[in-house]
Design an enzyme around this catalytic site. Structure first.
Site, PDB file in Angstrom:
ATOM      1  N   GLU A 143       0.823  -1.200   0.000  1.00  0.00           N
ATOM      2  CA  GLU A 143       0.000   0.000   0.000  1.00  0.00           C
ATOM      3  C   GLU A 143       0.856   1.248   0.000  1.00  0.00           C
ATOM      4  O   GLU A 143       2.014   1.235   0.410  1.00  0.00           O
ATOM      5  CB  GLU A 143      -0.923  -0.008   1.208  1.00  0.00           C
ATOM      6  CG  GLU A 143      -0.169  -0.229   2.497  1.00  0.00           C
ATOM      7  CD  GLU A 143      -1.086  -0.582   3.661  1.00  0.00           C
ATOM      8  OE1 GLU A 143      -2.037  -1.345   3.466  1.00  0.00           O
ATOM      9  OE2 GLU A 143      -0.834  -0.070   4.747  1.00  0.00           O
TER      10      GLU A 143
ATOM     11  N   CYS B  83       3.724   8.284   0.918  1.00  0.00           N
ATOM     12  CA  CYS B  83       4.337   7.291   1.797  1.00  0.00           C
ATOM     13  C   CYS B  83       4.361   5.982   1.016  1.00  0.00           C
ATOM     14  O   CYS B  83       3.318   5.470   0.615  1.00  0.00           O
ATOM     15  CB  CYS B  83       3.490   7.182   3.064  1.00  0.00           C
ATOM     16  SG  CYS B  83       4.040   5.889   4.188  1.00  0.00           S
TER      17      CYS B  83
ATOM     18  N   CYS C   7       7.313  -7.474   6.026  1.00  0.00           N
ATOM     19  CA  CYS C   7       8.511  -6.954   6.675  1.00  0.00           C
ATOM     20  C   CYS C   7       9.052  -8.036   7.596  1.00  0.00           C
ATOM     21  O   CYS C   7       8.276  -8.762   8.225  1.00  0.00           O
ATOM     22  CB  CYS C   7       8.180  -5.698   7.489  1.00  0.00           C
ATOM     23  SG  CYS C   7       9.632  -4.905   8.228  1.00  0.00           S
TER      24      CYS C   7
ATOM     25  N   CYS D  15       8.503  -5.933  14.571  1.00  0.00           N
ATOM     26  CA  CYS D  15       8.159  -5.020  15.668  1.00  0.00           C
ATOM     27  C   CYS D  15       6.724  -5.334  16.106  1.00  0.00           C
ATOM     28  O   CYS D  15       5.803  -5.325  15.287  1.00  0.00           O
ATOM     29  CB  CYS D  15       8.275  -3.565  15.217  1.00  0.00           C
ATOM     30  SG  CYS D  15       9.931  -3.159  14.612  1.00  0.00           S
TER      31      CYS D  15
ATOM     32  N   CYS E 251       3.507  -3.130  15.195  1.00  0.00           N
ATOM     33  CA  CYS E 251       3.304  -2.744  13.794  1.00  0.00           C
ATOM     34  C   CYS E 251       2.551  -3.848  13.060  1.00  0.00           C
ATOM     35  O   CYS E 251       2.920  -5.024  13.159  1.00  0.00           O
ATOM     36  CB  CYS E 251       4.663  -2.502  13.142  1.00  0.00           C
ATOM     37  SG  CYS E 251       4.577  -2.250  11.362  1.00  0.00           S
TER      38      CYS E 251
ATOM     39  N   CYS F  68       0.645   1.934   8.396  1.00  0.00           N
ATOM     40  CA  CYS F  68       1.518   0.819   8.672  1.00  0.00           C
ATOM     41  C   CYS F  68       0.946  -0.564   8.374  1.00  0.00           C
ATOM     42  O   CYS F  68       0.853  -1.422   9.253  1.00  0.00           O
ATOM     43  CB  CYS F  68       1.947   0.858  10.134  1.00  0.00           C
ATOM     44  SG  CYS F  68       2.288   2.493  10.715  1.00  0.00           S
TER      45      CYS F  68
HETATM   46  N1  SAH Z   1      10.762  -0.175   8.672  1.00  0.00           N
HETATM   47  C1  SAH Z   1      10.828   1.268   8.701  1.00  0.00           C
HETATM   48  C2  SAH Z   1       9.580   1.922   8.116  1.00  0.00           C
HETATM   49  C3  SAH Z   1       8.372   1.477   8.872  1.00  0.00           C
HETATM   50  S1  SAH Z   1       6.928   2.466   9.071  1.00  0.00           S
HETATM   51  C4  SAH Z   1      11.028   1.739  10.127  1.00  0.00           C
HETATM   52  O1  SAH Z   1      10.822   0.944  11.032  1.00  0.00           O
HETATM   53  O2  SAH Z   1      11.387   2.892  10.332  1.00  0.00           O
HETATM   54  C5  SAH Z   1       7.364   4.018   9.654  1.00  0.00           C
HETATM   55  C6  SAH Z   1       7.183   4.269  11.147  1.00  0.00           C
HETATM   56  O3  SAH Z   1       5.890   3.897  11.644  1.00  0.00           O
HETATM   57  C7  SAH Z   1       8.199   3.512  11.988  1.00  0.00           C
HETATM   58  O4  SAH Z   1       8.755   4.414  12.919  1.00  0.00           O
HETATM   59  C8  SAH Z   1       7.333   2.486  12.682  1.00  0.00           C
HETATM   60  O5  SAH Z   1       7.921   2.048  13.872  1.00  0.00           O
HETATM   61  C9  SAH Z   1       6.061   3.264  12.894  1.00  0.00           C
HETATM   62  N2  SAH Z   1       4.887   2.438  13.207  1.00  0.00           N
HETATM   63  C10 SAH Z   1       4.659   1.154  12.879  1.00  0.00           C
HETATM   64  N3  SAH Z   1       3.471   0.729  13.372  1.00  0.00           N
HETATM   65  C11 SAH Z   1       2.945   1.779  14.026  1.00  0.00           C
HETATM   66  C12 SAH Z   1       1.731   1.969  14.752  1.00  0.00           C
HETATM   67  N4  SAH Z   1       0.846   0.990  14.868  1.00  0.00           N
HETATM   68  N5  SAH Z   1       1.504   3.191  15.292  1.00  0.00           N
HETATM   69  C13 SAH Z   1       2.417   4.190  15.156  1.00  0.00           C
HETATM   70  N6  SAH Z   1       3.560   4.065  14.491  1.00  0.00           N
HETATM   71  C14 SAH Z   1       3.844   2.884  13.934  1.00  0.00           C
END
Ligand code: SAH
Length: 378
Positions: free
Chosen positions: A115, A128, A135, A139, A142, A370
């Site tokens: 997406e 974005c 991935c 985490c 996420c 995300c």
């Molecule tokens: N893999 C990369 C890009 C991921 S998305 C990274 O980790 O930086 C970009 C941001 O959104 C990251 O900081 C990630 O930790 C955050 N993110 C992921 N899930 C989230 C959620 N449910 N709420 C808020 N931020 C989130």
């Protein structure tokens, strides 16, 4: 085998890419100008047609071969098949914020779902993009992290998300009148630095002057990472002055090991050092991403510790903190911080001289953050 830094062994959700799997269609955005020309010549086609095709794709944003009337009709199909194959199809588009936020769910050639989100603000438009289907970084807060890695995206698949947004803006299909993409953030699905080569290729296509590329400023491009330290160092040497965002989410190893499992490989100290090295070399201010989770990482003492960890590397304004209100994912035990705790967190960081912003939350009602939409579909 891939570089071990791309696939931490101890993480259960990391899937190696099976050998011999079909590759995404080759597209002109995968290649630089010289590569496009060479490819056509190797196919027995005139090399100069590469520039015409690039102009259609990057400058005129044409997606219908019938409109490419400067190509001889006898060769058009062959040229388009060689360099402009269809890369992805939109499955669903959802809008929020009166149309100013638009999320697209794409199906790639092999059925993988990714997406992208277009967000318009007064005077700028940010896309974005996803860099991987799924991935491998796992985490736990996420949505994308829960399904594991399906595969890396190709350079062209990454670029196409931006070109599609540019087309929609140019054609006045998005609320707010005709416009152009000014910013690209690698904050969709995937860990961009685990797909390093394709991501750097995409950054080059975005910043190559038209018609070789989209002609954007590297300053408008943000690469966000969990902190693959060797890759941050490689990016530092790369000479593409993108903005680096580091997803820190905790200032101490104990908590970060849980929230960002790659931390068991690269500690907070090593990761922040690498980010500092990037700022020092590029003179670009690094952005520290910190998703605020109620009762988990939002205590006042952690704000103080975060400031100290960052200031230990220098107080010359190399860094700012971007707090992200957690967007709770279905079934997650975590939720967003209390606004009072959030304000106190900001206050403590600012009191120590750390510039701090709170990210505005676009598109919550369309699962804006995300990987949530793709997660719902699959
Ligand atoms: N893999 C990369 C890009 C991921 S998305 C990274 O980790 O930086 C970009 C941001 O959104 C990251 O900081 C990630 O930790 C955050 N993110 C992921 N899930 C989230 C959620 N449910 N709420 C808020 N931020 C989130």
């Amino acid at each position: 085998m891939s570089d071990p830094t791309d696939a931490p062994r101890q993480l259960p959700l990391v899937l190696a890419e099976p050998r011999g799997r079909a590759k995404p269609p080759r597209h002109l955005a995968d290649l630089d100008e010289a590569g496009r020309k060479t490819l056509l010549e190797e196919m027995g086609l005139p090399g100069f047609r590469a520039k015409q095709l690039s102009t259609h794709y990057f400058a005129r944003l044409v997606d219908d071969p019938a409109q490419m009337t400067d190509l001889p009709s006898t060769q058009r199909d062959e040229l388009v098949a060689a360099l402009l194959p269809e890369l992805m199809t939109p499955l669903r588009t959802m809008e929020a914020d009166k149309g100013a936020t638009r999320k697209t769910l794409w199906r790639l050639f092999d059925g993988a779902l990714v997406e992208s989100v277009l967000m318009r603000y007064p005077g700028r438009a940010t896309v974005c993009v996803s860099s991987q289907a799924g991935c491998g970084m796992a985490c736990p807060f996420c949505a994308t992290g829960q399904g594991g890695l399906q595969r890396n995206m190709s350079t062209a698949e990454i670029v196409e998300q931006v070109v599609a947004a540019q087309r929609a803006l140019t054609r006045d299909e998005v609320a707010g009148g005709p416009g152009r993409v000014s910013n690209v953030v690698f904050m969709g699905m995937g860990e961009p630095l685990a797909n390093y080569k394709a991501v750097i290729g995409a950054v080059r296509r975005l910043t190559d002057p038209a018609p070789a590329g989209l002609g954007m400023s590297a300053r408008g491009v943000t690469v966000s990472t969990v902190g693959l330290v060797p890759r941050i160092r490689q990016l530092t040497e790369e000479g593409v002055p993108v903005t680096l965002a580091l997803s820190l989410h905790a200032p101490d190893d104990e908590l970060r090991n849980e929230l960002v499992p790659i931390n068991t490989r690269f500690s907070v100290a090593e990761t922040v050092d690498a980010a500092w090295g990037y700022a020092e070399r590029t003179k670009r201010r690094v952005s520290i991403e910190y998703a605020m989770m109620r009762g988990i990482n939002d205590q006042g003492w952690r704000a103080d510790l975060l400031a100290d960890v960052l200031l230990a590397r220098g107080d010359w304004g190399w860094v700012h903190v971007n707090l992200i209100p957690l967007n709770p994912t279905p079934g997650s035990k975590w939720t967003a911080s209390d606004p009072r705790d959030e304000r106190e967190f900001v206050r403590r960081l600012e009191a120590k001289g750390i510039p701090t912003t709170v990210r505005d939350t676009r598109g919550r009602e369309i699962d804006g953050a995300c990987g949530q939409l793709a997660a719902t579909e699959s």
